[in-house]
Design a protein around this motif. Structure first.
Motif, PDB file in Angstrom:
ATOM      1  N   LYS A   1       0.801  -1.260   0.049  1.00  0.00           N
ATOM      2  CA  LYS A   1       0.101  -0.064  -0.022  1.00  0.00           C
ATOM      3  C   LYS A   1       0.961   1.406  -0.027  1.00  0.00           C
ATOM      4  O   LYS A   1       1.851   1.366   0.954  1.00  0.00           O
ATOM      5  CB  LYS A   1      -1.025   0.007   1.377  1.00  0.00           C
TER       6      LYS A   1
ATOM      7  N   PRO B   1      -1.775  -3.484  -7.034  1.00  0.00           N
ATOM      8  CA  PRO B   1      -1.815  -2.749  -8.534  1.00  0.00           C
ATOM      9  C   PRO B   1      -2.668  -1.885  -8.816  1.00  0.00           C
ATOM     10  O   PRO B   1      -2.653  -1.149  -9.705  1.00  0.00           O
ATOM     11  CB  PRO B   1      -2.020  -4.169  -9.221  1.00  0.00           C
TER      12      PRO B   1
ATOM     13  N   THR C   1      -4.739   1.886  -8.636  1.00  0.00           N
ATOM     14  CA  THR C   1      -4.424   3.259  -8.532  1.00  0.00           C
ATOM     15  C   THR C   1      -5.904   4.161  -8.347  1.00  0.00           C
ATOM     16  O   THR C   1      -6.898   3.353  -9.128  1.00  0.00           O
ATOM     17  CB  THR C   1      -3.578   3.727  -9.574  1.00  0.00           C
TER      18      THR C   1
ATOM     19  N   THR D   1       5.923   2.832   1.279  1.00  0.00           N
ATOM     20  CA  THR D   1       5.009   1.582   1.012  1.00  0.00           C
ATOM     21  C   THR D   1       5.215   0.768   2.012  1.00  0.00           C
ATOM     22  O   THR D   1       6.075   0.245   2.617  1.00  0.00           O
ATOM     23  CB  THR D   1       5.953   1.053  -0.474  1.00  0.00           C
TER      24      THR D   1
ATOM     25  N   ARG E   1      -3.465   7.632   0.669  1.00  0.00           N
ATOM     26  CA  ARG E   1      -3.222   6.351   0.102  1.00  0.00           C
ATOM     27  C   ARG E   1      -3.179   6.407  -1.439  1.00  0.00           C
ATOM     28  O   ARG E   1      -4.272   6.464  -2.012  1.00  0.00           O
ATOM     29  CB  ARG E   1      -4.098   5.310   0.652  1.00  0.00           C
ATOM     30  N   GLU E   2      -2.260   6.257  -2.260  1.00  0.00           N
ATOM     31  CA  GLU E   2      -2.298   6.441  -3.601  1.00  0.00           C
ATOM     32  C   GLU E   2      -2.562   4.976  -4.258  1.00  0.00           C
ATOM     33  O   GLU E   2      -3.190   4.867  -5.365  1.00  0.00           O
ATOM     34  CB  GLU E   2      -0.788   7.040  -4.400  1.00  0.00           C
ATOM     35  N   ASN E   3      -2.065   3.806  -3.781  1.00  0.00           N
ATOM     36  CA  ASN E   3      -1.873   2.468  -4.452  1.00  0.00           C
ATOM     37  C   ASN E   3      -2.432   1.632  -3.219  1.00  0.00           C
ATOM     38  O   ASN E   3      -2.113   1.735  -2.074  1.00  0.00           O
ATOM     39  CB  ASN E   3      -0.722   2.143  -5.048  1.00  0.00           C
TER      40      ASN E   3
END
Length: 246
Positions: free
Chosen positions: A134, A215, A217, A185, A210-212
């Protein structure tokens, strides 16, 4: 369900609880199939079997997986006794399935969060052993050094708890304003983890996003927007989790 599946898996899929907890419910004699108590973990059930846990029927709903861009000022829950806005308030009334968040984001943290009624899916994405990355981006008051940021990967202790990340990097520094943008991360999700890691070095996190999630987005989503995951995305996440425990 098109064929018979293990009882604990069906309970987990209903969103009632995780598979491991479902196994405990079965061995404790709290589950009935077609009004008969079942305590064997190998028991398989079909789509026409009636399942009860503590006398409450399990609804065998179709699994639903939602990705939502949580804004700041929203509780990562389906209800709140203080009347604050929760994730469910952002969903359309057309979604009648009761969904639960996969992990959580703090009240003042924004970004990507998943919701589902699939308890087994949730367990595989939040348990550290499945090593799902994450990615968080933090706006920090102050300018940490590279060695300080690198220390996060080695791990630090905060209030008796060990906290670490798998990757960290400085994205931007504004020395005049004394601000930094830093990416971390994580594979674990301890309470206020990112903020506590910076606090341990004497820095305050002003904003966190939180961007990701694995996999996934946010793509073109705006704060408060959501979309259903595609079958391919769900399979991708589950395959990644299975691969990481091998």
């Amino acid at each position: 369900m098109s064929s018979k599946e293990r009882l604990q898996k069906v309970i987990a899929k209903s969103g009632y609880t995780s598979r491991r907890k479902a196994e405990n419910l079965i061995t404790e004699g709290r589950v009935k199939v077609n009004n008969k108590k079942v305590t064997e973990l190998g028991t398989k059930v079909g789509p026409n079997d009636d399942i009860e846990v503590d006398g409450i029927p399990i609804e065998k709903e179709e699994p639903l997986y939602i990705m939502l861009y949580k804004p700041r000022g929203v509780i990562s829950s389906v209800s709140d006794d203080k009347g604050r806005k929760v994730l469910g308030d952002l969903l359309s009334e057309e979604i009648e399935t009761r969904l639960y968040p996969v992990g959580r984001l703090d009240y003042d943290t924004s970004g990507l969060i998943l919701l589902t009624n699939d308890g087994e899916f949730t367990q595989k994405l939040i348990h550290p052993k499945y090593k799902i990355n994450k990615v968080y981006v933090a706006k920090v008051k102050g300018v940490p050094t590279k060695p300080e940021i690198s220390s996060f990967k080695k791990g630090i202790e905060h209030n008796g708890e060990y906290l670490k990340c798998v990757h960290s990097r400085i994205l931007k520094v504004d020395k005049k304003k004394g601000k930094s943008i830093i990416e971390l991360t994580l594979q674990e999700g301890k309470n206020r983890q990112v903020k506590r890691m910076f606090e341990s070095l004497g820095y305050e996190v002003e904003k966190l996003k939180r961007e990701n999630f694995g996999p996934l987005t946010l793509g073109n989503l705006n704060p408060g927007d959501y979309r259903e995951l595609t079958p391919k995305e769900v399979k991708q996440l589950l395959n990644l989790a299975e691969k990481n425990v091998k």
